[in-house]
Design a protein around this motif. Structure first.
Motif, PDB file in Angstrom:
ATOM      1  N   GLU A 259       0.699  -1.230  -0.061  1.00 54.12           N
ATOM      2  CA  GLU A 259       0.065   0.027  -0.129  1.00 54.12           C
ATOM      3  C   GLU A 259       0.954   1.128   0.116  1.00 54.12           C
ATOM      4  OE1 GLU A 259      -3.507   2.263   2.752  1.00 54.12           O
ATOM      5  OE2 GLU A 259      -2.917   0.119   3.364  1.00 54.12           O
ATOM      6  N   GLN A 260       1.877   1.355   0.953  1.00 47.74           N
ATOM      7  CA  GLN A 260       3.003   2.386   1.022  1.00 47.74           C
ATOM      8  C   GLN A 260       3.464   2.642  -0.406  1.00 47.74           C
ATOM      9  OE1 GLN A 260       2.816   4.646   3.447  1.00 47.74           O
ATOM     10  NE2 GLN A 260       4.251   5.907   1.889  1.00 47.74           N
ATOM     11  N   GLU A 262       2.558   1.811  -3.420  1.00 43.22           N
ATOM     12  CA  GLU A 262       1.619   2.312  -4.271  1.00 43.22           C
ATOM     13  C   GLU A 262       1.667   3.875  -4.260  1.00 43.22           C
ATOM     14  OE1 GLU A 262      -1.296   0.872  -6.342  1.00 43.22           O
ATOM     15  OE2 GLU A 262      -0.303  -0.905  -6.792  1.00 43.22           O
ATOM     16  N   LYS A 263       1.426   4.390  -2.902  1.00 44.74           N
ATOM     17  CA  LYS A 263       1.430   5.792  -2.544  1.00 44.74           C
ATOM     18  C   LYS A 263       2.816   6.263  -3.149  1.00 44.74           C
ATOM     19  CE  LYS A 263       0.736   8.938   1.211  1.00 44.74           C
ATOM     20  NZ  LYS A 263       0.058   8.995   2.586  1.00 44.74           N
ATOM     21  N   ASN A 264       3.637   5.647  -2.851  1.00 46.48           N
ATOM     22  CA  ASN A 264       5.196   6.434  -3.290  1.00 46.48           C
ATOM     23  C   ASN A 264       5.133   6.697  -4.862  1.00 46.48           C
ATOM     24  OD1 ASN A 264       5.763   6.585  -0.452  1.00 46.48           O
ATOM     25  ND2 ASN A 264       7.037   4.716  -0.783  1.00 46.48           N
TER      26      ASN A 264
END
Length: 384
Positions: A259-260, A262-264
């Motif tokens: 999830e992190q 993807e955000k990055n």
């Protein structure tokens, strides 16, 4: 109110994608250049007639666009774009608000009000009150004025494709600069009028493949609206490169969750999109110092996209993985885009070589296809 879902593609000469940069003169692909409009329209007619789509209608329009804001850009800061458009004898006031603008895909709640005549300043009270929540409408009404204008020659095809209606707009735009000069641009916009966002993406991918196959032009996804470009050229607004410290570009890859990651990656792709738009503004929209700084950020962002999520403990395999693979392969064949690649050439020559390589990347059919697939991932099931 309706949700406007559209794909915005800048039209560039086909030679920009042929892999051959300048031989003698030092120049970049960001200099103003255009496609012959009538030849492009004729070519599009042939491609559409030979495609799965059915052309319902087509026409030419001259658009006179006036944009309004306060001296301190209160509407822009609130995510509100106010426009009055005159098309022949038809006049319409429009407000667009922000939802999504990334990688050439634009989704805006849009409010259209027909007018009998063009006002000096639109009456804000003709629009729904909730648009201005938290704002002093009476104060805005007194402060709003026409701060810029833009003319556009538009050719429209309305097509039917797999039960979906899509409007294709080919725009030849003239922007007025702060020093009373002019900058021209050409865009193709694909707007979903009826049907599913999935069909819009599929149609766009097929059209791009056909245009490239016929050698008509190349496309580049554009995240800037025509209003934003007009404001920049008029000296009302500017687009600054993102600060490296604000993007996480300079940090190490490190371990993170999917999830992190993807955000990055979403943030990094946004940095690339914004930075590319700065370069393509040309000398009328940014300084050479800004261009050099922006190119440096792009180089760092490209490397960071490739490396993110690929540490020893965690290998990322989500929706951005095809983009990571594409960028890694491109840089292997174009080492001038590798931030770690040393060079003893002049800084001017290095910039030009990087500019041409970046142009080939951004206008590549595979890059656009993967970018559309990434950014349509959350829109596939939406419809109009």
């Amino acid at each position: 109110m309706s949700n406007e879902i559209e794909i915005k593609l800048v039209v560039q000469p086909y030679m920009a994608a042929d892999g051959n940069g300048p031989k003698e003169k030092i120049q970049t692909p960001y200099a103003e250049s255009g496609v012959d409009g009538q030849s492009f329209i004729a070519g599009m007619n042939r491609l559409l007639n030979d495609s799965e789509a059915t052309v319902i209608s087509s026409c030419d329009l001259d658009l006179e666009n006036s944009y309004y804001d306060t001296a301190d850009l209160a509407l822009y800061k609130a995510g509100i774009a106010l426009r009055v458009r005159k098309t022949g004898s038809d006049i319409e006031a429009t407000i667009k608000t922000r939802r999504m603008s990334q990688g050439g895909i634009h989704v805006h709640p849009e409010y259209n009000i027909p007018l009998v005549e063009k006002p000096e300043v639109p009456d804000l009270k003709i629009f729904p009150e909730h648009i201005f929540t938290g704002l002093d409408v009476e104060a805005l009404q007194k402060a709003v004025f026409e701060n810029m204008a833009q003319n556009c020659r538009r050719h429209i095809w309305l097509v039917s494709y797999r039960g979906t209606e899509i409007e294709i707009s080919y725009d030849r735009v003239s922007y007025k600069t702060a020093d009373e000069g002019r900058v021209s641009g050409q865009e193709v916009e694909l707007e979903l009028k009826k049907g599913s966002a999935r069909a819009l993406r599929e149609f766009a991918e097929g059209l791009i493949e056909s245009v490239y196959g016929a050698g008509l032009a190349v496309f580049r996804p554009e995240s800037l609206s025509k209003m934003h470009r007009a404001a920049i050229y008029a000296g009302i607004s500017r687009l600054d490169p993102p600060a490296v410290d604000d993007t996480g570009i300079s940090g190490g890859a490190g371990h993170s969750s999917s999830e992190q990651t993807e955000k990055n990656l979403a943030g990094l792709m946004s940095v690339l999109s914004r930075s590319a738009s700065i370069l393509y503004l040309g000398d009328a929209g940014r300084t050479s110092e800004c261009a050099e700084k922006t190119m440096g950020i792009i180089m760092l962002a490209l490397r960071k996209v490739i490396d993110t999520g690929n540490d020893a403990d965690f290998v990322y395999s989500g929706r951005y993985a095809p983009m990571q693979s594409l960028l890694a392969g491109f840089i292997r064949h174009n080492p001038e885009l590798d931030v770690c690649e040393p060079s003893n050439e002049s800084s001017e020559r290095i910039f030009v070589k990087r500019a041409w390589a970046l142009d080939r990347l951004l206008t590549g059919a595979d890059f656009i296809r993967v970018l559309l697939e990434i950014n349509f991932a959350g829109l596939e099931e939406e419809s109009v």
